[in-house]
Design a protein around this motif. Structure first.
Motif, PDB file in Angstrom:
ATOM      1  N   THR A  27      36.862  41.928  23.625  1.00 41.44           N
ATOM      2  CA  THR A  27      37.239  42.104  22.588  1.00 41.44           C
ATOM      3  C   THR A  27      38.534  41.704  22.064  1.00 41.44           C
ATOM      4  O   THR A  27      39.259  40.659  22.864  1.00 41.44           O
ATOM      5  CB  THR A  27      37.272  43.094  22.332  1.00 41.44           C
ATOM      6  N   THR A  28      39.185  41.369  20.742  1.00 42.95           N
ATOM      7  CA  THR A  28      40.023  40.854  20.803  1.00 42.95           C
ATOM      8  C   THR A  28      41.106  42.341  20.566  1.00 42.95           C
ATOM      9  O   THR A  28      43.094  41.632  20.434  1.00 42.95           O
ATOM     10  CB  THR A  28      40.171  39.708  18.964  1.00 42.95           C
ATOM     11  N   GLU A  29      40.633  43.083  20.778  1.00 45.19           N
ATOM     12  CA  GLU A  29      41.984  43.656  20.915  1.00 45.19           C
ATOM     13  C   GLU A  29      42.831  44.097  21.974  1.00 45.19           C
ATOM     14  O   GLU A  29      42.249  44.503  22.720  1.00 45.19           O
ATOM     15  CB  GLU A  29      41.504  45.697  20.339  1.00 45.19           C
ATOM     16  N   THR A  30      43.889  43.481  22.184  1.00 44.51           N
ATOM     17  CA  THR A  30      44.484  43.639  23.113  1.00 44.51           C
ATOM     18  C   THR A  30      44.646  45.042  24.265  1.00 44.51           C
ATOM     19  O   THR A  30      45.049  44.674  24.954  1.00 44.51           O
ATOM     20  CB  THR A  30      45.776  42.921  23.685  1.00 44.51           C
ATOM     21  N   THR A  31      44.375  46.255  23.238  1.00 43.20           N
ATOM     22  CA  THR A  31      44.289  47.778  23.983  1.00 43.20           C
ATOM     23  C   THR A  31      43.621  47.504  24.750  1.00 43.20           C
ATOM     24  O   THR A  31      43.971  48.205  26.023  1.00 43.20           O
ATOM     25  CB  THR A  31      45.402  48.709  22.377  1.00 43.20           C
ATOM     26  N   TYR A  32      42.497  46.976  23.982  1.00 38.70           N
ATOM     27  CA  TYR A  32      40.957  47.858  25.542  1.00 38.70           C
ATOM     28  C   TYR A  32      40.856  46.526  25.998  1.00 38.70           C
ATOM     29  O   TYR A  32      39.978  46.948  26.635  1.00 38.70           O
ATOM     30  CB  TYR A  32      40.305  48.500  24.105  1.00 38.70           C
ATOM     31  N   ALA A  33      41.063  45.523  25.995  1.00 38.31           N
ATOM     32  CA  ALA A  33      40.242  44.059  26.531  1.00 38.31           C
ATOM     33  C   ALA A  33      41.002  44.286  28.092  1.00 38.31           C
ATOM     34  O   ALA A  33      42.211  44.060  28.433  1.00 38.31           O
ATOM     35  CB  ALA A  33      40.716  43.008  26.064  1.00 38.31           C
ATOM     36  N   ASP A  34      40.068  44.541  29.052  1.00 41.22           N
ATOM     37  CA  ASP A  34      40.148  43.416  30.681  1.00 41.22           C
ATOM     38  C   ASP A  34      39.701  42.858  31.282  1.00 41.22           C
ATOM     39  O   ASP A  34      38.556  43.024  31.954  1.00 41.22           O
ATOM     40  CB  ASP A  34      40.133  45.381  30.939  1.00 41.22           C
ATOM     41  N   TRP A  35      40.724  41.710  30.586  1.00 41.46           N
ATOM     42  CA  TRP A  35      40.033  40.033  31.106  1.00 41.46           C
ATOM     43  C   TRP A  35      40.097  40.035  32.092  1.00 41.46           C
ATOM     44  O   TRP A  35      39.202  39.482  33.198  1.00 41.46           O
ATOM     45  CB  TRP A  35      40.915  39.072  30.357  1.00 41.46           C
ATOM     46  N   ALA A  36      40.816  41.106  33.157  1.00 38.52           N
ATOM     47  CA  ALA A  36      40.684  40.541  35.068  1.00 38.52           C
ATOM     48  C   ALA A  36      39.559  41.108  35.262  1.00 38.52           C
ATOM     49  O   ALA A  36      39.049  40.396  36.388  1.00 38.52           O
ATOM     50  CB  ALA A  36      42.179  41.420  35.180  1.00 38.52           C
ATOM     51  N   SER A  37      38.921  41.969  34.515  1.00 37.43           N
ATOM     52  CA  SER A  37      37.978  42.888  35.253  1.00 37.43           C
ATOM     53  C   SER A  37      36.864  41.975  35.349  1.00 37.43           C
ATOM     54  O   SER A  37      35.442  41.609  35.934  1.00 37.43           O
ATOM     55  CB  SER A  37      37.605  43.563  35.067  1.00 37.43           C
ATOM     56  N   VAL A  38      36.474  40.991  33.744  1.00 36.87           N
ATOM     57  CA  VAL A  38      35.585  39.798  33.718  1.00 36.87           C
ATOM     58  C   VAL A  38      35.941  38.950  33.973  1.00 36.87           C
ATOM     59  O   VAL A  38      34.820  38.105  35.561  1.00 36.87           O
ATOM     60  CB  VAL A  38      35.392  39.425  32.196  1.00 36.87           C
ATOM     61  N   SER A  39      37.316  38.253  34.191  1.00 36.22           N
ATOM     62  CA  SER A  39      37.408  36.644  34.607  1.00 36.22           C
ATOM     63  C   SER A  39      37.791  36.376  36.592  1.00 36.22           C
ATOM     64  O   SER A  39      37.006  35.686  36.846  1.00 36.22           O
ATOM     65  CB  SER A  39      38.868  36.359  34.410  1.00 36.22           C
ATOM     66  N   GLY A  40      37.363  38.601  37.026  1.00 38.50           N
ATOM     67  CA  GLY A  40      37.391  38.150  38.378  1.00 38.50           C
ATOM     68  C   GLY A  40      36.810  37.974  38.998  1.00 38.50           C
ATOM     69  O   GLY A  40      36.115  38.401  40.087  1.00 38.50           O
ATOM     70  N   GLN A  41      35.283  38.058  38.461  1.00 34.65           N
ATOM     71  CA  GLN A  41      33.476  37.995  38.936  1.00 34.65           C
ATOM     72  C   GLN A  41      33.556  35.987  39.153  1.00 34.65           C
ATOM     73  O   GLN A  41      32.085  36.100  39.785  1.00 34.65           O
ATOM     74  CB  GLN A  41      32.676  38.590  37.698  1.00 34.65           C
ATOM     75  N   VAL A  42      34.180  35.553  38.595  1.00 30.51           N
ATOM     76  CA  VAL A  42      33.811  33.969  38.922  1.00 30.51           C
ATOM     77  C   VAL A  42      34.450  33.435  39.865  1.00 30.51           C
ATOM     78  O   VAL A  42      36.241  33.955  40.488  1.00 30.51           O
ATOM     79  CB  VAL A  42      34.909  33.086  37.254  1.00 30.51           C
ATOM     80  N   PRO A  43      34.284  33.082  40.463  1.00 29.05           N
ATOM     81  CA  PRO A  43      34.637  32.162  42.004  1.00 29.05           C
ATOM     82  C   PRO A  43      35.673  31.643  41.891  1.00 29.05           C
ATOM     83  O   PRO A  43      36.418  30.829  40.905  1.00 29.05           O
ATOM     84  CB  PRO A  43      33.466  31.810  42.400  1.00 29.05           C
ATOM     85  N   ASP A  44      36.750  31.391  42.805  1.00 28.80           N
ATOM     86  CA  ASP A  44      37.239  31.248  42.764  1.00 28.80           C
ATOM     87  C   ASP A  44      37.351  29.325  42.421  1.00 28.80           C
ATOM     88  O   ASP A  44      36.922  29.162  42.839  1.00 28.80           O
ATOM     89  CB  ASP A  44      38.619  30.802  44.382  1.00 28.80           C
ATOM     90  N   PRO A  45      38.200  28.554  42.669  1.00 30.91           N
ATOM     91  CA  PRO A  45      38.682  26.784  41.744  1.00 30.91           C
ATOM     92  C   PRO A  45      37.179  26.394  43.345  1.00 30.91           C
ATOM     93  O   PRO A  45      36.790  25.054  43.118  1.00 30.91           O
ATOM     94  CB  PRO A  45      39.886  26.463  41.667  1.00 30.91           C
ATOM     95  N   VAL A  46      38.345  26.248  44.340  1.00 25.88           N
ATOM     96  CA  VAL A  46      37.501  25.994  45.619  1.00 25.88           C
ATOM     97  C   VAL A  46      36.183  26.483  46.077  1.00 25.88           C
ATOM     98  O   VAL A  46      35.023  25.815  46.475  1.00 25.88           O
ATOM     99  CB  VAL A  46      38.026  25.921  46.989  1.00 25.88           C
ATOM    100  N   LEU A  47      35.751  27.355  45.359  1.00 25.32           N
ATOM    101  CA  LEU A  47      34.199  27.845  46.107  1.00 25.32           C
ATOM    102  C   LEU A  47      33.304  27.656  45.087  1.00 25.32           C
ATOM    103  O   LEU A  47      31.909  26.471  44.870  1.00 25.32           O
ATOM    104  CB  LEU A  47      33.766  29.744  45.827  1.00 25.32           C
ATOM    105  N   TRP A  48      34.121  27.620  43.702  1.00 22.03           N
ATOM    106  CA  TRP A  48      33.029  26.643  43.070  1.00 22.03           C
ATOM    107  C   TRP A  48      33.024  25.390  42.616  1.00 22.03           C
ATOM    108  O   TRP A  48      31.757  24.783  42.537  1.00 22.03           O
ATOM    109  CB  TRP A  48      34.000  26.472  41.124  1.00 22.03           C
TER     110      TRP A  48
END
Length: 231
Positions: free
Chosen positions: A123-144
């Motif tokens: 969602t582009t509505e910053t009030t409700y978007a929790d990007w950290a909860s989604v992006s946190g699912q991606v492995p860190d750069p070393v593991l990737w």
């Protein structure tokens, strides 16, 4: 010969230590959205996986306000990440989003491309978007990078999606509560098939609870990965 299993990209192990301030901020928004009921507030403020529950019908959205800016518009994918679909029904969108989150291909996408493609679903509505909860699912750069060295990739299948009973109960108590943000909580169950170089691979069952925003007369978008729901 048996292949050694590499760490896989899943929704269960990453992003577990988000800041308390971020969660508190989302809680405050959720209280206004879905009643002052602790069970429902928690659905929109944290993260986690869930267990299967019976599939049920959903309340239909109805009314619409303006989104605010945040990240790229939900119109294009990136690398191996598919474009967000034009779907206006919460369960159907959540099922598509879960399949996207459980799929990746380090042969065709860098970590940055994976994140950019995932963000396009938000969602582009910053009030409700929790990007950290989604992006946190991606492995860190070393593991990737380790995964990419082995050409690791995954596909996913979805078996069902449903509204958790706590969410349905809260809506039944006050159906108008959803009309501020139109955020629906949906649990999705499915499976993930992982493969890598030299014939290595495996499969796992997956379950996730998502907060999906579906304003009337708008396509749905992803707001957050929600916490555990057992019914």
């Amino acid at each position: 010969m048996t292949q050694k299993r590499l760490p896989s990209f899943s929704l269960s192990g990453y992003g577990a230590n988000w800041s308390a301030n971020r969660r508190i901020a989302i809680v405050t928004c959720a209280v206004a959205v879905l009643l002052a009921i602790a069970a429902i507030v928690s659905l929109l403020t944290g993260r986690g996986n869930s267990h299967q529950a019976p599939d049920t019908a959903a309340p239909a959205p109805a009314d619409s306000p303006s989104p605010t800016e945040a990240g790229p518009p939900p119109s294009s994918g990136s690398g191996a990440v598919p474009k967000p679909p034009q779907i206006a029904e919460p369960v159907a969108y959540a099922k598509a989003a879960a399949q996207m989150l459980w799929s990746y291909d380090t042969r065709n996408a860098s970590r940055d491309q994976q994140l950019a493609g995932m963000r396009a679903w938000m969602t582009t509505e910053t009030t409700y978007a929790d990007w950290a909860s989604v992006s946190g699912q991606v492995p860190d750069p070393v593991l990737w990078s380790r995964m990419a060295d082995q050409d690791q990739h995954a596909t996913a299948g979805v078996t069902e999606g449903h509204y958790p009973s706590a969410f349905k109960a809260a809506l039944a108590d006050d159906p108008s509560a959803i009309t501020q943000a139109y955020i629906y909580v949906v649990t999705v169950n499915g499976n993930q098939q992982i493969a890598w170089r030299k014939g290595g691979g495996g499969a796992e069952e997956r379950a996730v609870t998502l907060a999906v925003q579906c304003r009337p007369n708008h396509d749905c978008t992803l707001a957050a990965i929600a916490p555990s729901v057992t019914q």
